[in-house]
Scaffold this motif. Structure first.
Motif, PDB file in Angstrom:
ATOM      1  N   TYR A   1       0.829  -1.200   0.000  1.00 21.20           N
ATOM      2  CA  TYR A   1       0.000   0.000   0.000  1.00 21.20           C
ATOM      3  C   TYR A   1       0.869   1.258   0.000  1.00 21.20           C
TER       4      TYR A   1
ATOM      5  N   LYS B   1      -6.943   6.824  -5.537  1.00 23.63           N
ATOM      6  CA  LYS B   1      -7.946   6.850  -6.606  1.00 23.63           C
ATOM      7  C   LYS B   1      -7.505   7.886  -7.622  1.00 23.63           C
TER       8      LYS B   1
ATOM      9  N   ASP C   1     -10.249  -2.530 -11.613  1.00 24.86           N
ATOM     10  CA  ASP C   1      -9.778  -3.671 -10.844  1.00 24.86           C
ATOM     11  C   ASP C   1      -8.631  -3.241  -9.925  1.00 24.86           C
ATOM     12  N   TRP C   2      -8.676  -2.029  -9.464  1.00 23.66           N
ATOM     13  CA  TRP C   2      -7.605  -1.462  -8.641  1.00 23.66           C
ATOM     14  C   TRP C   2      -7.761  -1.956  -7.223  1.00 23.66           C
ATOM     15  N   GLN C   3      -6.694  -2.526  -6.664  1.00 22.84           N
ATOM     16  CA  GLN C   3      -6.751  -3.192  -5.369  1.00 22.84           C
ATOM     17  C   GLN C   3      -6.435  -2.284  -4.189  1.00 22.84           C
ATOM     18  N   VAL C   4      -5.960  -1.076  -4.433  1.00 21.65           N
ATOM     19  CA  VAL C   4      -5.532  -0.199  -3.346  1.00 21.65           C
ATOM     20  C   VAL C   4      -6.619   0.849  -3.092  1.00 21.65           C
ATOM     21  N   PRO C   5      -7.331   0.750  -1.979  1.00 23.45           N
ATOM     22  CA  PRO C   5      -8.429   1.690  -1.742  1.00 23.45           C
ATOM     23  C   PRO C   5      -7.970   3.082  -1.335  1.00 23.45           C
ATOM     24  N   PHE C   6      -6.689   3.260  -1.033  1.00 24.58           N
ATOM     25  CA  PHE C   6      -6.201   4.554  -0.576  1.00 24.58           C
ATOM     26  C   PHE C   6      -5.826   5.489  -1.714  1.00 24.58           C
TER      27      PHE C   6
ATOM     28  N   TYR D   1      -5.700  10.774  -2.410  1.00 22.58           N
ATOM     29  CA  TYR D   1      -5.049   9.873  -1.460  1.00 22.58           C
ATOM     30  C   TYR D   1      -5.843   9.903  -0.160  1.00 22.58           C
ATOM     31  N   ASN D   2      -6.544   8.820   0.128  1.00 21.76           N
ATOM     32  CA  ASN D   2      -7.307   8.726   1.368  1.00 21.76           C
ATOM     33  C   ASN D   2      -6.378   8.373   2.519  1.00 21.76           C
TER      34      ASN D   2
END
Length: 137
Positions: free
Chosen positions: A67, A103, A96-101, A123-124
């Protein structure tokens, strides 16, 4: 209470008749559909063997380091195979992006090699603290 129910039924005979006939008619429609489909090939019973996915289909969870690497990676606009502008490291338009932090919106890119890290990416932040509030900054 039963007497009042009988009086209401006498006052509205059509509604009373529909309350009795309509559920029976709908059940008959469902049964006729079931009977008409019983002879079809899609309705037959079939046993499917249990299989285990191959290595390429298994999901490997990301570590915290993955991450951090995704957040620190450089993001630039580039032309993809279709000639559209996209952002490096974000494949398939991020579906299909696996990193939720992280976008990123590749549709906002205006020119190739443009810096997208600060302009088009969000960036969350995830903050973790103790339940009793004893953690200090």
């Amino acid at each position: 209470l039963l007497r009042r129910n009988v009086i209401c039924r006498k006052r509205r005979p059509i509604n009373s008749l529909l309350e009795l006939v309509l559920p029976i008619a709908l059940i008959c429609v469902l049964l006729s559909i079931k009977i008409s489909l019983e002879d079809s090939s899609g309705f037959r019973e079939e046993t499917v063997e249990a299989t285990f996915p191959e290595d390429k289909h298994t999901i490997i969870p990301f570590s915290f380091t993955d991450y951090i690497t995704a957040i620190r990676a450089e993001r630039k606009c580039y032309k993809d195979d279709n000639g559209d502008l996209a952002i490096t490291g974000i494949f398939d338009e991020g579906y299909d992006w696996q990193v939720p932090f992280v976008k990123c919106d590749g549709r906002a890119c205006e020119e190739e090699s443009e810096d997208a890290k600060t302009k088009y990416c969000e960036y969350n932040i995830l903050a973790v603290t103790s339940a009793d509030g004893s953690a200090k900054l």
